[in-house]
Design an enzyme around this catalytic site. Sequence first.
Site, PDB file in Angstrom:
ATOM      1  N   HIS A 121       3.673   3.808 -12.159  1.00 30.48           N
ATOM      2  CA  HIS A 121       3.513   4.776 -11.131  1.00 30.48           C
ATOM      3  C   HIS A 121       1.734   4.764 -10.503  1.00 30.48           C
ATOM      4  O   HIS A 121       1.464   5.545  -9.634  1.00 30.48           O
ATOM      5  CB  HIS A 121       3.506   6.391 -11.600  1.00 30.48           C
ATOM      6  CG  HIS A 121       2.765   6.551 -12.849  1.00 30.48           C
ATOM      7  ND1 HIS A 121       2.465   7.862 -13.276  1.00 30.48           N
ATOM      8  CD2 HIS A 121       1.898   5.981 -13.717  1.00 30.48           C
ATOM      9  CE1 HIS A 121       1.682   7.970 -14.308  1.00 30.48           C
ATOM     10  NE2 HIS A 121       1.442   6.771 -14.646  1.00 30.48           N
ATOM     11  N   HIS A 122       0.971   3.688 -10.888  1.00 34.63           N
ATOM     12  CA  HIS A 122      -0.265   3.752 -10.562  1.00 34.63           C
ATOM     13  C   HIS A 122      -0.398   2.698  -9.559  1.00 34.63           C
ATOM     14  O   HIS A 122      -1.709   2.565  -8.834  1.00 34.63           O
ATOM     15  CB  HIS A 122      -1.209   3.344 -11.810  1.00 34.63           C
ATOM     16  CG  HIS A 122      -1.413   4.376 -12.723  1.00 34.63           C
ATOM     17  ND1 HIS A 122      -1.710   5.722 -12.456  1.00 34.63           N
ATOM     18  CD2 HIS A 122      -1.094   4.249 -14.288  1.00 34.63           C
ATOM     19  CE1 HIS A 122      -1.898   6.332 -13.530  1.00 34.63           C
ATOM     20  NE2 HIS A 122      -1.684   5.636 -14.531  1.00 34.63           N
ATOM     21  N   ALA A 123       0.371   1.514  -9.418  1.00 37.42           N
ATOM     22  CA  ALA A 123       0.495   0.606  -8.607  1.00 37.42           C
ATOM     23  C   ALA A 123       0.315   1.117  -6.910  1.00 37.42           C
ATOM     24  O   ALA A 123       1.261   2.045  -6.689  1.00 37.42           O
ATOM     25  CB  ALA A 123       1.502  -0.322  -8.724  1.00 37.42           C
TER      26      ALA A 123
END
Length: 382
Positions: A121-123
């Site tokens: 979920h950080h990309a």
Amino acid sequence: MSAYNFGPNHPMSPKRLELTARLARELGIFDLPQVRVLESFVADDDALATVHSRAYIAAVRRVGADPTLSDPGRGLGTEDDPAFAGMHEAGARLAGASLIAADTLISGAAVRAVNFGGGMHHASREKASGFCIYNDVAMAVMRLLDSGVSRIAYIDIDAHHGDGTQNAFWDDPRVLTISLHESGLTLFPGTGFANEIGGPGAEGSAVNVALPAGTSDAGWLRAFHAIVPPLVKAFGPEVIVSQHGCDSHREDELTHLNTSVDAQREAALSVATLADAVCDGRWIALGGGGYSIVNVVPRVWSHLMAIAAGKPVPLRTAVPPSWRDHVREHYGREAPLFMGEDADTWWRSWEVGYNPADAVDRSVMATRKAVFPLYGLDPWFD
């Protein structure tokens, strides 16, 4: 799936996927008649480009083909995201599994799907971040939207703020993103505060609960239930997508929360119940963070799969001796005896009142005040 490997000293070890699959198999979850285990594939550039720029995809390919060509400006070859051979294919395969999950719901072949190897979920569109190369979460949501799904609720209970997924849909009122995480004051990525509520025309589509370090089961579950069910019910999604990073556990060395396996199982049960109540059970569940690879990750994600399959594993179920033997032989560790931790997961309902002296309640109230009125809800009582 285990080719997603940043190296032997990196916290995100692919061993956590192997141990989870092995435990789920030995618990009989994969053999349930309502369960199918599908092989993933490497997502193509067109699918990746629904979320990422083609220049970024090309950069990942280039670095994956020659890891000496690190591109720190795009987050490739950093301490968090070291370059490794085959990086593009490995990341795109994790994404492919989440696309399969979306496609099974779109076709009607399944009502629920789990990709515990996903949840990256950080990309962001142009950059790798926080152990995440391609944002499979956002890709699955985009696949659902492109198929005609009009409203999607995304629930993220990873200890880290789901910044990449939130930002992908910042201006899109069709997607409600709710992230329950440790405050950015004490944890990466330093974002996810109550005043982050979405862009112009999409106010209220982003919801953030920034919990104080040290929050335990009672506070974590109180916050979850004070925010997630009322907003999801008010939003009325056609599908729920959830991210179940289990790094909020008290043993996790990268975070400062204090939850148990039992509480995380309870949250998964609550998401399943919510999906049944608001969108005819349609639910995609993904993995995420979690770095206690023996004691925590396999149990939490095996519980998640069993719940999605409609056959929850009781907390007092014995961990299969063969799995414990495998852990002892290959990891030199003594594995847990039971699938739960005998934790006290009692939590106070918001109905009993707001306590301004409690740091968790203050965080919850900040979020409720920021977002609830946008849905016609009273932050004090609803």
